[in-house]
Design a protein around this motif. Structure first.
Motif, mmCIF file in Angstrom:
data_model
loop_
_atom_site.group_PDB
_atom_site.id
_atom_site.type_symbol
_atom_site.label_atom_id
_atom_site.label_comp_id
_atom_site.label_asym_id
_atom_site.label_seq_id
_atom_site.Cartn_x
_atom_site.Cartn_y
_atom_site.Cartn_z
ATOM 1 N N ALA A 110 1.015 -1.233 0.023
ATOM 2 C CA ALA A 110 -0.014 0.001 -0.428
ATOM 3 C C ALA A 110 0.752 1.302 0.167
ATOM 4 O O ALA A 110 1.943 1.267 0.723
ATOM 5 N N LEU A 111 0.961 2.458 -1.072
ATOM 6 C CA LEU A 111 0.775 4.093 -0.381
ATOM 7 C C LEU A 111 -0.250 4.962 0.417
ATOM 8 O O LEU A 111 -1.832 4.320 0.480
ATOM 9 N N VAL A 112 0.446 4.599 1.152
ATOM 10 C CA VAL A 112 -0.289 5.556 2.502
ATOM 11 C C VAL A 112 0.072 7.275 2.197
ATOM 12 O O VAL A 112 1.503 8.092 2.025
ATOM 13 N N ALA A 113 -0.864 8.150 2.219
ATOM 14 C CA ALA A 113 -1.096 9.526 2.066
ATOM 15 C C ALA A 113 -1.445 9.816 2.526
ATOM 16 O O ALA A 113 -2.637 9.848 3.983
ATOM 17 N N LEU A 114 -1.108 11.096 4.180
ATOM 18 C CA LEU A 114 -1.160 11.369 5.186
ATOM 19 C C LEU A 114 -2.000 12.481 4.804
ATOM 20 O O LEU A 114 -1.994 13.277 4.256
ATOM 21 N N ASP A 115 -2.952 12.334 6.061
ATOM 22 C CA ASP A 115 -3.960 13.676 6.362
ATOM 23 C C ASP A 115 -3.400 14.905 6.837
ATOM 24 O O ASP A 115 -3.029 14.401 8.481
ATOM 25 N N PRO A 116 -2.789 15.537 6.146
ATOM 26 C CA PRO A 116 -2.599 17.120 6.705
ATOM 27 C C PRO A 116 -2.661 17.760 7.632
ATOM 28 O O PRO A 116 -2.059 17.416 9.428
ATOM 29 N N GLY B 23 4.835 14.195 21.213
ATOM 30 C CA GLY B 23 5.496 15.091 21.277
ATOM 31 C C GLY B 23 6.887 15.615 19.876
ATOM 32 O O GLY B 23 8.147 15.560 19.802
ATOM 33 N N LEU B 24 5.917 15.183 18.583
ATOM 34 C CA LEU B 24 5.939 15.128 17.515
ATOM 35 C C LEU B 24 6.199 16.706 17.280
ATOM 36 O O LEU B 24 5.618 17.148 15.180
ATOM 37 N N GLY B 25 5.883 17.475 17.715
ATOM 38 C CA GLY B 25 4.748 19.065 17.316
ATOM 39 C C GLY B 25 5.605 20.134 16.481
ATOM 40 O O GLY B 25 5.226 20.832 15.784
ATOM 41 N N ALA B 26 7.155 20.002 16.642
ATOM 42 C CA ALA B 26 8.179 20.029 15.915
ATOM 43 C C ALA B 26 8.303 20.338 14.574
ATOM 44 O O ALA B 26 9.128 20.471 13.420
ATOM 45 N N LEU B 27 7.862 18.576 14.369
ATOM 46 C CA LEU B 27 8.119 18.248 12.765
ATOM 47 C C LEU B 27 6.864 19.372 11.810
ATOM 48 O O LEU B 27 5.993 18.923 11.562
ATOM 49 N N ASN B 28 7.316 19.241 10.243
ATOM 50 C CA ASN B 28 6.590 19.709 9.450
ATOM 51 C C ASN B 28 6.062 17.657 8.756
ATOM 52 O O ASN B 28 6.443 16.689 9.350
ATOM 53 N N TYR B 29 5.273 18.084 7.914
ATOM 54 C CA TYR B 29 4.768 16.990 7.081
ATOM 55 C C TYR B 29 5.730 16.181 6.527
ATOM 56 O O TYR B 29 5.794 14.901 6.543
ATOM 57 N N SER B 30 6.788 17.065 6.123
ATOM 58 C CA SER B 30 8.170 16.076 5.646
ATOM 59 C C SER B 30 8.367 15.477 5.974
ATOM 60 O O SER B 30 8.757 13.751 6.454
ATOM 61 N N GLY B 31 9.212 15.479 7.453
ATOM 62 C CA GLY B 31 9.568 15.220 8.541
ATOM 63 C C GLY B 31 8.946 14.151 9.367
ATOM 64 O O GLY B 31 9.317 13.060 9.565
ATOM 65 N N LEU B 32 7.815 14.190 9.441
ATOM 66 C CA LEU B 32 7.045 13.028 9.842
ATOM 67 C C LEU B 32 6.300 11.858 8.832
ATOM 68 O O LEU B 32 6.048 10.975 9.571
ATOM 69 N N VAL B 33 6.786 12.159 7.934
ATOM 70 C CA VAL B 33 6.832 11.045 6.682
ATOM 71 C C VAL B 33 8.347 9.401 7.038
ATOM 72 O O VAL B 33 8.118 8.484 7.447
ATOM 73 N N ASP B 34 8.760 10.198 7.113
ATOM 74 C CA ASP B 34 10.077 9.588 7.821
ATOM 75 C C ASP B 34 10.979 9.359 9.431
ATOM 76 O O ASP B 34 11.084 8.140 9.906
ATOM 77 N N GLU B 35 9.313 9.352 10.051
ATOM 78 C CA GLU B 35 9.201 9.142 11.349
ATOM 79 C C GLU B 35 9.052 7.963 11.769
ATOM 80 O O GLU B 35 8.205 7.734 11.474
ATOM 81 N N PRO B 36 9.577 6.963 12.607
ATOM 82 C CA PRO B 36 9.406 6.134 12.509
ATOM 83 C C PRO B 36 8.869 5.714 13.886
ATOM 84 O O PRO B 36 7.700 4.886 13.611
ATOM 85 N N LYS B 37 8.059 6.801 14.741
ATOM 86 C CA LYS B 37 6.685 6.504 15.230
ATOM 87 C C LYS B 37 5.315 6.250 14.499
ATOM 88 O O LYS B 37 4.190 6.065 14.464
#
Length: 620
Positions: free
Chosen positions: A520-526, A537-551
């Motif tokens: 599957a390909l997954v697109a996050l809801d911004p 605890g990841l509020g400092a990350l933008n969308y692109s930063g969250l894409v690679d975040e293990p959590k």
């Protein structure tokens, strides 16, 4: 089931009948942009006032040489001028070609040229610029009429200038308008809609006045049928909130239904204003694509979580109660005993607040254009908000099936509209026949014969089954996945179900055709992922930063694990990749009616898909 016979001869004839019956009643309300920063003002038009403007537009077009079935394009978002221009073209005897304002200049030129449009209505300077840029490719386009903007004294004129020309002609020839309307026949072309399509170049679908008369009358007859069973559909006292793209067949269907039924319509196509407008318009019904309901559902879940653990436990309990109530109501019953008591508590604590968001007068929503997840449908139904899922295609003038008030079955698109016949072909394809079926494709030799038999059966391209007369669409015929192990997978059902499992995604694309297993390909809801990030605890990350975040990957994996529990082994999602951004209309990944263009997405992210199979030789 008998055919629905309209008392009108054409859409203009139906419009004039409505004016005669409802002249001084409000027909439309619409926002007027305010540049001072003050709240937007909403204005209204009565049916008689609407006729005055439509008459002037029709006669203005007549001065430009628009004659019987001459095409006029409309390149604009949903707004009152779109409706006035559409009715003006039809009353002049012409036919409307629809263009999405998100279309590229070459696409605009292709549609204008292929349709043979001689006049184009454009929303503003941006849309005019697209046409000016492509003018050499549209030699038959003699005039552009702009809604918001200035004319150039030559090729471009304003809507006000067109109406002024029409008003002058009305004075000189007071009977001309009625003569033009009388000359329109049921078999005359009314609308040329270019399917946005999930693959390939758009095809022009030819819908004549008889198609729209059938649809409008079928809505009327359905209303009588529902009323006889003690329920309510649409009446002249209702208020519709219309934001759907009028370039799309679903929006056009709601527009012609108004002419037959006489309800008021609030018009505003700005999607980002939907939530705010619900409180202002306070509609009794609204049509929408499932993505709108998914967004509302996701927002409600997010806000419940933001309220803290205790509030979220109450919300989760209420959702469970609502689901049980929805299942009881699907059987035509009402909850009793302990369940009824629990539901009353859940309503007071949770559901009443949800209904208040919709203005407090809502009778039902209508959902179409794509599959609605049954879980989301039941969530709203248990909360006292009915979603009537329906089904149709551009080629069937939109309205072919719909669930009825008091007779809702989630996962199905309900019973046929009055006058529509259905049968299932040997390969499972849904075949339809009735007054809504198109007369054919425009300028495409052989394409019509591929899908339309001589005796009127239209091959929809959808796979489905009938259950007690109700249609359940299982997938698109061309989108069925066949794994390399020979197993068939219907991706739409899986994708729809995942959206109710994970409120943090906007799109979920299942892939696996001729592959060893499904991924599957997954697109996050911004919006939703931003709230999730703050909570984790990841509020400092933008969308692109969250894409690679293990959590984030872990969160998605846990949701996929829940999804997989109820799937046969060959349908389970073995791997996934998170896309670098949300899918968009501008990038050609979803259509303006919010359908995913599967092939376009798969082609764009082919490397990501291939990477999920590189290190595996497994077969299913």
């Amino acid at each position: 089931m008998g055919n629905s016979e309209s008392p009108a001869r054409s859409v203009p004839d139906m419009f004039l009948s409505r004016v005669r019956e409802s002249g001084d009643h409000e027909a439309f309300s619409f926002p007027v942009p305010n540049t001072t920063g003050a709240p937007e003002e909403w204005r209204s038009l009565t049916w008689s006032q609407t006729l005055d403007r439509v008459r002037n537009i029709a006669l203005g077009l007549h001065t430009l040489g628009v004659t019987s079935q001459a095409r006029c394009a409309i390149d604009a978002s949903t707004r009152i001028e779109w409706i006035l221009a559409d009715l003006g073209v039809l009353c002049a005897g012409g036919a409307v070609t629809t263009i999405y304002p998100s279309s590229t200049p070459p696409d605009c030129a292709y549609i204008v040229s292929d349709s043979g449009s001689m006049v184009a209505f454009a929303e503003d300077a941006e849309q005019v610029a697209k046409l000016v840029d492509q003018r050499p490719r549209m030699p038959g386009l003699s005039k552009v009429v702009v809604f918001d903007g200035e004319g150039d004294g030559d090729w471009v004129m304003t809507l006000a200038e067109l109406e002024a020309r029409g008003a002058e002609l009305a004075t000189e020839q007071p009977d001309l308008f009625d003569e033009l309307v009388d000359a329109v026949h049921p078999d005359h072309l009314a609308t040329l809609i270019y399917t946005s399509g999930t693959t390939g170049r758009p095809k022009g679908v030819r819908l004549d006045h008889a198609n729209w008369l059938y649809e409008a009358q079928a809505v009327h007859d359905l209303g009588e049928e529902v009323k006889a069973q003690g329920h309510d559909l649409m009446t002249g006292d209702d208020v519709q909130y219309l934001w759907l793209p009028l370039s799309h067949v679903f929006g056009k269907y709601m527009q012609v239904s108004q002419l037959r039924m006489g309800f008021r319509t609030a018009v505003d196509g700005r999607v980002d204003k939907i939530v705010d407008n619900l409180a202002i318009v306070r509609p009794t019904f609204m049509a929408a694509a499932p993505r709108i309901f998914e967004k509302v559902y996701n927002r409600v879940v997010m806000q419940a979580k933001e309220g803290g653990a205790a509030k979220f436990r109450i919300f989760t309990w209420a959702v469970g109660v609502g689901d049980r109530v929805a299942r009881v109501r699907e059987q035509g019953k009402e909850p009793t005993g302990l369940l009824a008591l629990q539901h009353a508590v859940a309503d007071r604590l949770v559901f009443s607040k949800l209904r208040a968001r919709f203005g407090g007068r809502l009778k039902f929503f209508v959902s179409g254009s794509a599959p609605l997840a049954p879980e989301i449908g039941r969530f709203f139904y248990g909360a006292g908000v009915t979603i009537l899922e329906g089904y149709g295609l551009t080629e069937t003038s939109a309205g072919s099936f719909v669930n009825r008030p008091g007779d809702v079955r989630f996962g199905t698109v309900g019973l046929p509209m009055p006058g529509t016949e259905v049968r299932i072909a040997e390969d499972g394809e849904v075949l339809l026949r009735g007054g809504g079926v198109m007369r054919g494709y425009h300028n495409l030799s052989g394409a019509t014969e591929e899908v339309l038999t001589e005796d009127g059966w239209f091959a929809t391209g959808d796979i489905g089954v009938l259950e007690d007369g109700r249609l359940r669409i299982t997938d698109r015929k061309k989108e069925l996945i066949k794994t390399s192990g020979g197993k068939y997978v219907a991706p739409q059902g899986i994708e729809s179900r995942f959206k109710s499992v994970c409120p943090y995604i906007s799109n979920f694309i299942v892939h696996g055709d001729r592959r060893a297993y499904c991924v599957a390909l997954v697109a996050l809801d911004p919006e939703a992922i931003e709230v999730w990030a703050e909570d984790n605890g990841l509020g400092a990350l933008n969308y692109s930063g969250l894409v690679d975040e293990p959590k984030v990957r872990q969160m998605v994996q846990e949701a996929i694990d829940v999804l997989n529990r109820d799937l046969p082994r060959h349908e389970t999602i073995k791997k996934f990749a998170i896309l670098p951004r949300e899918l968009s209309v501008d990038e050609g990944e979803i259509t303006p009616s919010l359908k995913m263009r599967r092939r376009a997405v798969e082609d764009k992210y082919r490397d990501l898909l291939d990477a999920m199979y590189e290190d595996s030789v497994r077969t299913v």
